[in-house]
Design a protein around this motif. Structure first.
Motif, short mmCIF file in Angstrom:
data_model
loop_
_atom_site.label_atom_id
_atom_site.label_comp_id
_atom_site.label_asym_id
_atom_site.label_seq_id
_atom_site.Cartn_x
_atom_site.Cartn_y
_atom_site.Cartn_z
N THR A 21 0.84 -1.19 0.00
CA THR A 21 0.00 0.00 0.00
C THR A 21 0.88 1.25 0.00
OG1 THR A 21 -0.10 0.04 2.43
CG2 THR A 21 -1.89 -1.12 1.25
N GLU A 192 -4.44 5.05 2.65
CA GLU A 192 -3.57 4.06 2.01
C GLU A 192 -4.28 3.43 0.82
OE1 GLU A 192 -2.06 1.34 4.95
OE2 GLU A 192 -0.48 2.76 5.49
N PRO A 194 -4.15 0.55 -2.06
CA PRO A 194 -3.49 -0.72 -2.38
C PRO A 194 -2.90 -0.71 -3.79
CG PRO A 194 -5.86 -0.98 -2.46
CD PRO A 194 -5.61 0.40 -1.94
#
Length: 554
Positions: A21, A192, A194
């Motif tokens: 991430t 965050e 991915p």
């Protein structure tokens, strides 16, 4: 040119993609360093400011925004551009090329990294009272309440954000606004996203991955998919169909649709003009792809020059049927330097097919015309093409017909009116078709022919809907009828099909008489214009030299 295999790659990745991430802050640090690259085989940016706004709103709310797919590979030195933002990109062995996620990454870079809060088309502010992302407010609005409007360009850097808040700390309601700004900055920076990072030297695998991602739901146009699979990630140009379209605009013929250029490219490769839903896009080697793009650009340029100089069609938007562009491409590929006689006959082919509707361009009819273009004989090819458009129509577009610039008949009438060499009603300068069409396009108008007498709501008079009620005019000027009444230059008026009798009806305010008389004056001139280009009654014999048989061949 031979194409590489079209089937799906059977190769296996040596290493599974790394799953990780990126916080938004870390991701944009990678962007700012020049490590993140947008390969030229990616499609052009499709998002706008509204899409960027929705993305930031999703990040702020904590909604999922999808997974990125990046390819780690070497990259040359250069520059990376994100809208108004230009970043140096040093040569490196481990650059991250964006395979999926370009729209999201570019939108974040343009809204959060831009040097100036108002300089980019994606520029956004936050209304700290409503906690809402908005386009840049008017300057007067910002001056009246400066602490309310937070530019997104200070949000990514915590120190910049705190300095901005200190500068606006004395404003009314600043505490609540400060809390909103701090929360917003933290949630955006720490969000965050991915990502998968693929490490492989095999571009075929990368393109196969891209194709699988983007084939579901057919989210991309065929030309986008072709570019994704075959465009070069190196610096050669043109490397995409989008680049070809942009470069062709320098010829002052307007912007050629990428869909049409993709069809032209397929025909030049010897592929069916339209891709079957059951077939995979062609996959070319880097060398084949480079040759295909260059050939398409060069052939399209040759077609444009022919249409302008030989066929008398000065702009792409005035081409009645677009599919003829593709057919001409095949002819010029096989016969790149046709004789003057062949060029003359090809111009007749353009006009006859436009007037009798033979160029309407369904796939079956296009295949039939392409089959008539023979590599061994220029003259037989032209003759075969002319046979396909030989039927003289029982009726041609008439100035009394309803005018709608989306249809071929109205484009033909527009060309006829341009042949009168219309002049600007204010300056008296001749109106160049190419330049005027560009003005129309930039102003988002659909036609260079404006109404003289307005069509009122609920009115259904056919004459008001006709080409006789249209006049070629720059889109930024208004009040055509008022301008006409004030003109005494008879030559200027005649350049718009307004004779002395037509002018008297205009002065009397008699719209019915004006439109009737103008249609009667223009009709024979329009018919002559079409006849001069189509030359229905003239022989289509090839040049004499082509009929002479060498003694050794007898």
């Amino acid at each position: 040119m031979t194409t590489a295999a079209n089937h799906t790659s059977n190769a296996l990745l040596d290493r599974r993609p790394e799953a990780r991430t990126f916080s938004v802050q870390d991701l944009l640090e990678v962007v700012a360093s020049g490590r993140l690259r947008i390969p030229s085989f990616q499609r052009g940016l499709k998002w706008d400011r509204m899409d960027a706004r929705l993305l930031l709103e999703s990040l702020f709310r904590g909604y999922p925004v999808g997974t990125l797919l990046l390819w780690e590979a070497a990259a040359p030195a250069g520059e990376v551009r994100f809208g108004s933002l230009t970043l140096p990109a040093p040569q490196m062995p481990n650059a991250l090329w964006v395979v999926d996620g370009q729209q999201r990454i570019v939108s974040l870079a343009r809204t959060l990294l831009a040097a100036d809060p108002d300089s980019d088309d994606f520029a956004l502010y936050v209304d700290l009272d409503a906690a809402d992302f908005v386009a840049p407010p008017a300057i007067g609005k910002r001056r009246a309440d400066p602490s309310r409007w937070l530019p997104m360009t200070v949000v990514l850097d915590a120190e910049k954000l705190m300095q901005w808040l200190l500068d606006h700390a004395a404003a009314p309601g600043s505490r609540q606004r400060r809390d909103t700004a701090i929360q917003l900055g933290r949630r955006l920076r720490e969000y965050e996203i991915p990502a998968y990072i693929v490490r492989s030297d095999d571009q075929a695998i990368l393109r196969d991955i891209f194709n699988r991602i983007n084939s579901a739901g057919k989210s991309l146009d065929d030309s986008d998919v072709f570019d994704a699979l075959n465009g070069s990630r190196l610096q050669s140009r043109p490397a995409t169909i989008t680049q070809i379209s942009s470069e062709l605009e320098k010829l002052d013929f307007g912007r050629i649709e990428e869909r049409l250029l993709h069809r032209l490219l397929r025909v030049l490769l010897g592929l069916p003009v339209v891709e079957s839903a059951r077939s995979d896009p062609p996959r070319l080697t880097d060398k084949e792809a480079e040759q295909a793009y260059r050939l398409t650009a060069a052939t399209a340029s040759q077609i444009i020059q022919f249409l302008k100089s030989d066929a008398g069609i000065p702009h792409y938007d005035l081409l009645p049927y677009k599919q003829a562009f593709v057919t001409l491409g095949r002819f010029f590929q096989l016969h790149p330097q046709p004789s003057p006689r062949s060029r003359e006959l090809l111009a007749r082919w353009i006009w006859r097919g436009a007037l009798n509707g033979a160029h309407q361009g369904d796939t079956v009819s296009t295949r039939k015309v392409l089959a008539r273009i023979l590599p061994e004989s220029e003259e037989r090819s032209v003759n075969g093409m002319l046979e396909m458009v030989s039927g003289k129509p029982s009726a041609i577009p008439d100035v009394a017909d309803r005018f709608n610039f989306r249809f071929a008949a109205s484009k033909l009438l527009a060309l006829a009116l341009f042949s009168l060499e219309p002049r600007d009603l204010v300056t008296g300068d001749r109106l160049a078709a190419g330049q005027l069409m560009s003005q129309v396009h930039s102003g988002h108008d659909s036609s260079p022919l404006v109404q003289i007498f307005p069509v009122r709501a609920g009115k259904t008079e056919e004459a008001l809907q006709s080409a006789a009620n249209r006049l070629i005019h720059p889109p930024h000027q208004r009040g055509v009828r008022r301008l006409l009444v004030g003109i005494d230059d008879s030559r200027l008026l005649l350049s718009h099909g307004i004779s002395a009798a037509v002018r008297r009806a205009l002065d009397d305010g008699d719209s019915a008489a004006f439109l009737k008389l103008r249609a009667e004056w223009m009709r024979p001139r329009v018919e002559l214009f079409f006849a001069r280009h189509a030359r229905w009654d003239e022989p289509d014999r090839p040049r004499i030299a082509s009929l002479i048989v060498d003694d050794e061949e007898g």
